[in-house]
Design a protein around this motif. Structure first.
Motif, short mmCIF file in Angstrom:
data_model
loop_
_atom_site.label_atom_id
_atom_site.label_comp_id
_atom_site.label_asym_id
_atom_site.label_seq_id
_atom_site.Cartn_x
_atom_site.Cartn_y
_atom_site.Cartn_z
N LEU A 147 0.82 -1.21 0.00
CA LEU A 147 0.00 0.00 0.00
C LEU A 147 0.86 1.27 0.00
N ALA A 148 0.36 2.27 -0.71
CA ALA A 148 1.00 3.58 -0.70
C ALA A 148 0.44 4.47 0.39
N SER A 149 -0.84 4.23 0.77
CA SER A 149 -1.46 5.08 1.79
C SER A 149 -2.65 4.34 2.41
N GLU A 150 -3.04 4.80 3.61
CA GLU A 150 -4.14 4.16 4.33
C GLU A 150 -5.04 5.22 4.96
N SER A 164 -10.23 10.32 7.29
CA SER A 164 -8.91 10.90 7.53
C SER A 164 -7.84 9.95 7.01
N PRO A 165 -6.71 10.48 6.53
CA PRO A 165 -5.56 9.61 6.28
C PRO A 165 -4.90 9.26 7.61
N TYR A 166 -4.21 8.09 7.66
CA TYR A 166 -3.38 7.83 8.84
C TYR A 166 -2.00 7.31 8.48
N LEU A 167 -1.77 7.03 7.19
CA LEU A 167 -0.44 6.66 6.72
C LEU A 167 -0.35 7.00 5.24
N VAL A 168 0.62 7.83 4.88
CA VAL A 168 0.79 8.24 3.48
C VAL A 168 2.27 8.19 3.13
N GLU A 169 2.62 7.32 2.17
CA GLU A 169 3.99 7.17 1.71
C GLU A 169 4.97 7.04 2.87
N GLY A 170 4.62 6.20 3.83
CA GLY A 170 5.48 5.94 4.97
C GLY A 170 5.39 6.96 6.09
N GLU A 171 4.69 8.05 5.86
CA GLU A 171 4.54 9.08 6.90
C GLU A 171 3.32 8.77 7.75
N ARG A 178 -3.23 15.40 6.45
CA ARG A 178 -4.36 15.62 5.54
C ARG A 178 -3.98 16.50 4.34
N THR A 179 -2.94 17.28 4.49
CA THR A 179 -2.51 18.17 3.40
C THR A 179 -1.38 17.55 2.58
N HIS A 180 -1.01 16.31 2.88
CA HIS A 180 0.06 15.64 2.13
C HIS A 180 -0.34 15.56 0.65
N ARG A 181 0.61 15.81 -0.22
CA ARG A 181 0.32 15.83 -1.66
C ARG A 181 -0.19 14.49 -2.17
N ALA A 182 0.14 13.40 -1.47
CA ALA A 182 -0.28 12.07 -1.94
C ALA A 182 -1.42 11.49 -1.11
N SER A 183 -2.11 12.34 -0.35
CA SER A 183 -3.24 11.84 0.42
C SER A 183 -4.51 11.86 -0.42
N TRP A 184 -5.14 10.69 -0.55
CA TRP A 184 -6.36 10.53 -1.35
C TRP A 184 -7.54 10.24 -0.42
N HIS A 185 -7.64 10.99 0.68
CA HIS A 185 -8.67 10.69 1.68
C HIS A 185 -10.09 10.89 1.16
N ASP A 186 -10.32 11.92 0.35
CA ASP A 186 -11.67 12.13 -0.19
C ASP A 186 -12.05 11.00 -1.15
N GLU A 187 -11.08 10.56 -1.94
CA GLU A 187 -11.33 9.44 -2.85
C GLU A 187 -11.58 8.14 -2.08
N ALA A 188 -10.88 7.96 -0.95
CA ALA A 188 -11.11 6.78 -0.12
C ALA A 188 -12.54 6.77 0.42
N ARG A 214 -4.78 2.28 -0.32
CA ARG A 214 -4.62 2.59 -1.75
C ARG A 214 -3.28 2.04 -2.21
N THR A 215 -3.32 1.22 -3.25
CA THR A 215 -2.09 0.62 -3.78
C THR A 215 -1.35 1.61 -4.67
N ASP A 216 -0.12 1.24 -5.02
CA ASP A 216 0.68 2.13 -5.87
C ASP A 216 0.04 2.39 -7.23
N ASP A 217 -0.76 1.42 -7.70
CA ASP A 217 -1.40 1.61 -9.01
C ASP A 217 -2.78 2.26 -8.90
N GLY A 218 -3.14 2.76 -7.72
CA GLY A 218 -4.35 3.56 -7.58
C GLY A 218 -5.61 2.80 -7.21
N ARG A 219 -5.51 1.51 -6.89
CA ARG A 219 -6.69 0.75 -6.49
C ARG A 219 -6.92 0.88 -4.99
N PHE A 220 -8.19 0.95 -4.61
CA PHE A 220 -8.56 0.98 -3.19
C PHE A 220 -9.04 -0.39 -2.75
#
Length: 268
Positions: A147-150, A164-171, A178-188, A214-220
């Motif tokens: 996963l890339a994010s959770e 809310s996001p709780y893990l994004v690209e290891g962060e 929530r403001t991380h450039r790779a956070s897809w929380h609304d899409e989740a 969310r996986t690296d290829d964009g699947r939830f």
């Protein structure tokens, strides 16, 4: 209400006060809880082990939500993997010679967190060391998702009400995640809404906490399902979380959604 995080406790208290609900802070020792009953309109929020201890002692606590079986029954295209719900005794035979992910179905236990096991013997060794009760239930999944994010999503019926996001690209989570450039929380949250919209009416839980990856290829994919009354908020909207907590305490929920705790794992 008993919440480990002071910030979450304060946020939920303020949310309750805004709609005129009084809030009582539960003591650290469950033995000190007296005079609080679901039958009197009390809505509970506390760690699952704390509430399990109270219920085992005879407290009137009636909570509802999505069960581990509900999660296990979700389609593979929603979970991203094969999910089975089995007893401790059956689990090694199910795993066999293949690697798998094993976790407790509805409780937390310090000796047995979610783990990648190599095969049945590896699982047996872990179970032996953890000394889990024979009637414990495990969730077995056939592989670990990369996963890339959770994300965490609180739901009310078919609708997400807080996320809310709780893990994004290891962060790991912080108020700024929530403001991380790779956070897809609304899409989740939209993924959860779409998944719930496709279920039959009688298979939609009154409320749930649905963790999504969310996986690296964009699947939830749905990673796990938790109880709204004991789940952390991260940066979820406290007003939405409060609505979900009150729904979980609604005495008019269908009996199939009634929470059945595991008393032997009660701890706090």
């Amino acid at each position: 209400m008993r919440v480990r995080s002071p910030e979450a406790s304060a946020a939920l208290t303020h949310a309750a006060e805004r709609i005129g609900l009084p809030v009582a802070q539960l003591p650290g020792d469950p033995a000190e809880v007296t005079g609080l009953r679901s039958a009197d309109g009390v809505a509970w929020r506390a760690a699952g082990g704390y509430l399990t201890t109270l219920i085992a002692a005879g407290a009137d606590i009636r909570l509802h939500g999505a069960s581990p079986q509900w999660f296990a029954n979700l389609p593979r295209d929603v979970t991203g993997r094969d999910v089975r719900l089995v007893s401790v005794g059956e689990a090694p035979d199910l795993v066999g010679s293949r690697p798998a992910v094993a976790k407790l179905a509805d409780e937390k236990h310090p000796a047995f967190s979610a783990a990648w096991v190599r095969n049945a013997d590896d699982l047996r060794n872990r179970l032996r060391m953890a000394r889990l009760p024979a009637d414990s239930t495990l969730i077995i999944m056939d592989h670990w998702l990369d996963l890339a994010s959770e994300y965490r999503v609180f739901t009310l019926g078919r609708q997400p009400v807080a996320w809310s996001p709780y893990l994004v690209e290891g962060e790991e989570w912080s108020p700024s995640l929530r403001t991380h450039r790779a956070s897809w929380h609304d899409e989740a949250a939209a993924f959860v809404a779409m998944m719930l919209a496709e279920l039959p009416d009688d298979d939609v839980p009154p409320t749930a906490v649905i963790d999504v990856g969310r996986t690296d290829d964009g699947r939830f994919a749905v990673l796990e399902v938790n109880n709204v009354w004991s789940s952390g908020l991260y940066s979820c909207d406290p007003d939405g979380v409060l609505r979900a907590v009150l729904a979980a305490n609604d005495p008019d929920c269908a009996a199939r959604w009634r929470w059945q705790p595991v008393p032997v794992l009660g701890s706090f």
